[in-house]
Design an enzyme around this catalytic site. Structure first.
Site, PDB file in Angstrom:
ATOM      1  N   ARG A 221     -21.564  31.972  56.298  1.00 43.46           N
ATOM      2  CA  ARG A 221     -22.726  31.089  56.413  1.00 43.46           C
ATOM      3  C   ARG A 221     -22.915  30.354  55.084  1.00 43.46           C
ATOM      4  NH1 ARG A 221     -22.245  31.457  61.118  1.00 43.46           N
ATOM      5  NH2 ARG A 221     -23.718  32.272  62.659  1.00 43.46           N
ATOM      6  N   HIS A 269     -17.415  23.797  60.176  1.00 41.59           N
ATOM      7  CA  HIS A 269     -17.838  25.026  60.869  1.00 41.59           C
ATOM      8  C   HIS A 269     -16.983  25.239  62.131  1.00 41.59           C
ATOM      9  CE1 HIS A 269     -21.411  27.935  61.501  1.00 41.59           C
ATOM     10  NE2 HIS A 269     -20.338  28.396  62.119  1.00 41.59           N
TER      11      HIS A 269
HETATM   12  P1  NAP Z   1     -19.937  42.199  61.834  1.00 41.33           P
HETATM   13  O1  NAP Z   1     -18.981  42.774  62.801  1.00 41.33           O
HETATM   14  O2  NAP Z   1     -21.390  42.431  62.031  1.00 41.33           O
HETATM   15  O3  NAP Z   1     -19.503  42.733  60.382  1.00 41.33           O
HETATM   16  C1  NAP Z   1     -20.270  42.553  59.244  1.00 41.33           C
HETATM   17  C2  NAP Z   1     -19.616  43.259  58.070  1.00 41.33           C
HETATM   18  O4  NAP Z   1     -20.358  42.941  56.881  1.00 41.33           O
HETATM   19  C3  NAP Z   1     -19.613  44.785  58.195  1.00 41.33           C
HETATM   20  O5  NAP Z   1     -18.401  45.303  57.695  1.00 41.33           O
HETATM   21  C4  NAP Z   1     -20.766  45.201  57.280  1.00 41.33           C
HETATM   22  O6  NAP Z   1     -20.628  46.478  56.684  1.00 41.33           O
HETATM   23  C5  NAP Z   1     -20.680  44.149  56.198  1.00 41.33           C
HETATM   24  N1  NAP Z   1     -21.966  44.011  55.501  1.00 41.33           N
HETATM   25  C6  NAP Z   1     -23.160  43.626  56.018  1.00 41.33           C
HETATM   26  N2  NAP Z   1     -24.108  43.641  55.056  1.00 41.33           N
HETATM   27  C7  NAP Z   1     -23.497  44.057  53.928  1.00 41.33           C
HETATM   28  C8  NAP Z   1     -23.941  44.282  52.607  1.00 41.33           C
HETATM   29  N3  NAP Z   1     -25.218  44.105  52.243  1.00 41.33           N
HETATM   30  N4  NAP Z   1     -23.046  44.731  51.699  1.00 41.33           N
HETATM   31  C9  NAP Z   1     -21.748  44.931  52.051  1.00 41.33           C
HETATM   32  N5  NAP Z   1     -21.252  44.735  53.296  1.00 41.33           N
HETATM   33  C10 NAP Z   1     -22.121  44.297  54.214  1.00 41.33           C
HETATM   34  O7  NAP Z   1     -19.754  40.626  61.740  1.00 41.33           O
HETATM   35  P2  NAP Z   1     -18.487  39.748  62.173  1.00 41.33           P
HETATM   36  O8  NAP Z   1     -18.386  39.639  63.636  1.00 41.33           O
HETATM   37  O9  NAP Z   1     -17.303  40.235  61.433  1.00 41.33           O
HETATM   38  O10 NAP Z   1     -18.946  38.306  61.639  1.00 41.33           O
HETATM   39  C11 NAP Z   1     -19.311  38.081  60.282  1.00 41.33           C
HETATM   40  C12 NAP Z   1     -20.025  36.741  60.145  1.00 41.33           C
HETATM   41  O11 NAP Z   1     -19.089  35.669  60.307  1.00 41.33           O
HETATM   42  C13 NAP Z   1     -21.074  36.432  61.216  1.00 41.33           C
HETATM   43  O12 NAP Z   1     -22.298  37.083  60.935  1.00 41.33           O
HETATM   44  C14 NAP Z   1     -21.187  34.919  61.145  1.00 41.33           C
HETATM   45  O13 NAP Z   1     -22.192  34.541  60.230  1.00 41.33           O
HETATM   46  C15 NAP Z   1     -19.824  34.489  60.598  1.00 41.33           C
HETATM   47  N6  NAP Z   1     -19.064  33.698  61.589  1.00 41.33           N
HETATM   48  C16 NAP Z   1     -18.647  32.444  61.241  1.00 41.33           C
HETATM   49  C17 NAP Z   1     -17.898  31.693  62.140  1.00 41.33           C
HETATM   50  C18 NAP Z   1     -17.403  30.329  61.774  1.00 41.33           C
HETATM   51  O14 NAP Z   1     -16.906  29.612  62.643  1.00 41.33           O
HETATM   52  N7  NAP Z   1     -17.460  29.934  60.528  1.00 41.33           N
HETATM   53  C19 NAP Z   1     -17.575  32.225  63.395  1.00 41.33           C
HETATM   54  C20 NAP Z   1     -18.016  33.489  63.707  1.00 41.33           C
HETATM   55  C21 NAP Z   1     -18.758  34.227  62.783  1.00 41.33           C
HETATM   56  P3  NAP Z   1     -20.589  47.833  57.567  1.00 41.33           P
HETATM   57  O15 NAP Z   1     -19.275  47.755  58.322  1.00 41.33           O
HETATM   58  O16 NAP Z   1     -20.582  48.898  56.565  1.00 41.33           O
HETATM   59  O17 NAP Z   1     -21.785  47.776  58.461  1.00 41.33           O
HETATM   60  C1  GLV Z   2     -20.412  31.051  64.467  1.00 38.19           C
HETATM   61  O1  GLV Z   2     -20.685  30.676  63.369  1.00 38.19           O
HETATM   62  C2  GLV Z   2     -20.784  32.328  64.983  1.00 38.19           C
HETATM   63  O2  GLV Z   2     -21.623  32.999  64.378  1.00 38.19           O
HETATM   64  O3  GLV Z   2     -20.240  32.710  66.042  1.00 38.19           O
END
Ligand code: NAP
Ligand code: GLV
Length: 306
Positions: A221, A269
Site C-alpha cells: 500500500r 497498482h
Molecule cells: P496476509 O496473508 O494477511 O499476510 C500479512 C503478513 O504481514 C503476515 O505474515 C503478517 O505476520 C505480516 N505482518 C502484519 N503486521 C505485521 C507487523 N506489524 N510486523 C511484522 N509483520 C507483520 O496478507 P497478504 O495476502 O500476503 O497481502 C499483503 C498485502 O498485499 C495486502 O494487505 C494488500 O495491501 C497488498 N496487496 C497488494 C496488491 C497489489 O496489486 N499491489 C494485491 C494484493 C494485495 P504474521 O504472519 O505473523 O501474522
Molecule cells: C489489491 O490491492 C488487493 O488488496 O487485493
C-alpha cells in the site's frame, strides 16, 4: 438467501452473471439504497450507507486481499470480514516481484538505454550474494514471493509478526528483529497489510538501515511509504532505485515527482489483480461453508487489522 454486490469502481454486470450462475438458489443483486438487507455481501470500498443498512449480514466478502479501506468503516455487528485468500494473486505477485528483482539485479534498464543508443556493451556480472532480498510480510502473498525469489538463488530474508519457517528463507520476527532484518537486506519488498503498526514503515530511518545501494519494491500500500524520505535517500545514493506499484493517492497525481524520477519505476497498482472467475468460485465456496456453520480461510481479525 440474499447476496448484495456493492463494489465501487467495479463493473457489476459480469460479476452478477457469474455469481447468479454459481448460486442459482440465491437472489444476487447490485445494492441500491433502501434495498432489503442481505445475508452476505460482496464488497470493494462500499459506502458507509450500505453497511449501515445491513442488519443480518453473516459474511462481508472483500474482493481483494487488503482490507485496510474496509476496516476504516463502521461494520455491522456479527458479520465476518473475509478477504480473498490467494485466488490467483500469489502467482501474479511472485512473477511481478521476481521480474522487478531480476530487472534491477541484471541491470536490464541500463541495457535498454544502451540499446536505444545503438550501443553493444557488457556490464560486469554482479554477485547474487551482494543482493540479499528481504520480504516484509510472510502471509499468503509474501510467503509465495519469498520462496519464488529464493528459486533464483538470491539470499532471502523474511520478516513477520510471528515466527515463520519457510524453505530457503531466513526468518526474522517482530519489532525486536526488524533492525537486524533491514541490515541484512539490500532489495526490500513490502508485502505487509496496511495497519496502524505498519503505516509509514518505509521511512528515512528504516530505508536508511538497508545495505548501501538498496532497492525498494513496494507492492503493498502507498501509505506504507513516506514519499519524501524515499526521494531524499535516492538523492543521497543510499537507495539506488525503487519499483512502486502502489501510492498514497491513486491514481498517482500527474504532478507527483515519482512519475518522472529516473530511478523509480511506476506501475498502476497492477502487481496482483483480483481474478473474477477464481474469486467468484472462492467466495461461493465460503458462503456455502458459512451457511453450513463451517470455518472458512481468510477471516480477518478487525483488532489485528488483517
Ligand atoms: P496476509 O496473508 O494477511 O499476510 C500479512 C503478513 O504481514 C503476515 O505474515 C503478517 O505476520 C505480516 N505482518 C502484519 N503486521 C505485521 C507487523 N506489524 N510486523 C511484522 N509483520 C507483520 O496478507 P497478504 O495476502 O500476503 O497481502 C499483503 C498485502 O498485499 C495486502 O494487505 C494488500 O495491501 C497488498 N496487496 C497488494 C496488491 C497489489 O496489486 N499491489 C494485491 C494484493 C494485495 P504474521 O504472519 O505473523 O501474522
Ligand atoms: C489489491 O490491492 C488487493 O488488496 O487485493
Amino acid at each position: 438467501m440474499r447476496i448484495a454486490f456493492c463494489c465501487t469502481d467495479v463493473k457489476a454486470g459480469p460479476w452478477l452473471d457469474e455469481l447468479r450462475a454459481a448460486v442459482p438458489d440465491a437472489q444476487v443483486e447490485e445494492w441500491q439504497p433502501g434495498a432489503p438487507p442481505a445475508d452476505h455481501a460482496i464488497v470493494w470500498a462500499p459506502p458507509q450507507q450500505f453497511l449501515d443498512e445491513q442488519q443480518q449480514l453473516k459474511g462481508i466478502f472483500n474482493i481483494g486481499a487488503g482490507v485496510d479501506a474496509l476496516l476504516k468503516l463502521r461494520l455491522p455487528a456479527g458479520a465476518r470480514v473475509v478477504r480473498i485468500d490467494d485466488g490467483g494473486m500469489a502467482v501474479q505477485m511472485a512473477e511481478f516481484v521476481c521480474h522487478a528483482v531480476i530487472r534491477h539485479f541484471r541491470e536490464l534498464d541500463v541495457y535498454a538505454d544502451q540499446v536505444a543508443q545503438g550501443k553493444w556493451g557488457f556490464r560486469t556480472p554482479r554477485r547474487r550474494a551482494d543482493f540479499p532480498v528481504g520480504v516484509m510480510g510472510l502471509g499468503v502473498l509474501g510467503a509465495r514471493v519469498a520462496q519464488a525469489v529464493a528459486q533464483f538463488d538470491f539470499p532471502v530474508n523474511g520478516w513477520s509478526r510471528l515466527p515463520k519457517e519457510l524453505p530457503g528463507v531466513r526468518g526474522y520476527t517482530g519489532a525486536e528483529q526488524f533492525g537486524e532484518f533491514l541490515a541484512a537486506t539490500r532489495i526490500l519488498v513490502c508485502l505487509l497489510p496496511l495497519t496502524p503498526d505498519t503505516e509509514n514503515i518505509l521511512n528515512r530511518d528504516t530505508l536508511g538501515k538497508l545495505r548501501p545501494g538498496g532497492y525498494l519494491i513496494n507492492v503493498a500500500r502507498g501509505a506504507h511509504l513516506v514519499d519524501a524520505d524515499l526521494l531524499e535517500l535516492l538523492d543521497s545514493g543510499h537507495v539506488a532505485g525503487a519499483a512502486l506499484d502502489v501510492f498514497r493517492d491513486e491514481p498517482l497525481p500527474p504532478e507527483h515527482p515519482f512519475w518522472r524520477h529516473s530511478k523509480i519505476t511506476v506501475t498502476p497498482h497492477t502487481s496482483a489483480r483480483t481474478l473474477r472467475e477464481e474469486s467468484v468460485a472462492q467466495i461461493v465456496r465460503k458462503i456455502r461453508a458459512l451457511e453450513r456453520g463451517e470455518p472458512v480461510a481468510g477471516v480477518v481479525d478487525p483488532q489485528r487489522g488483517y
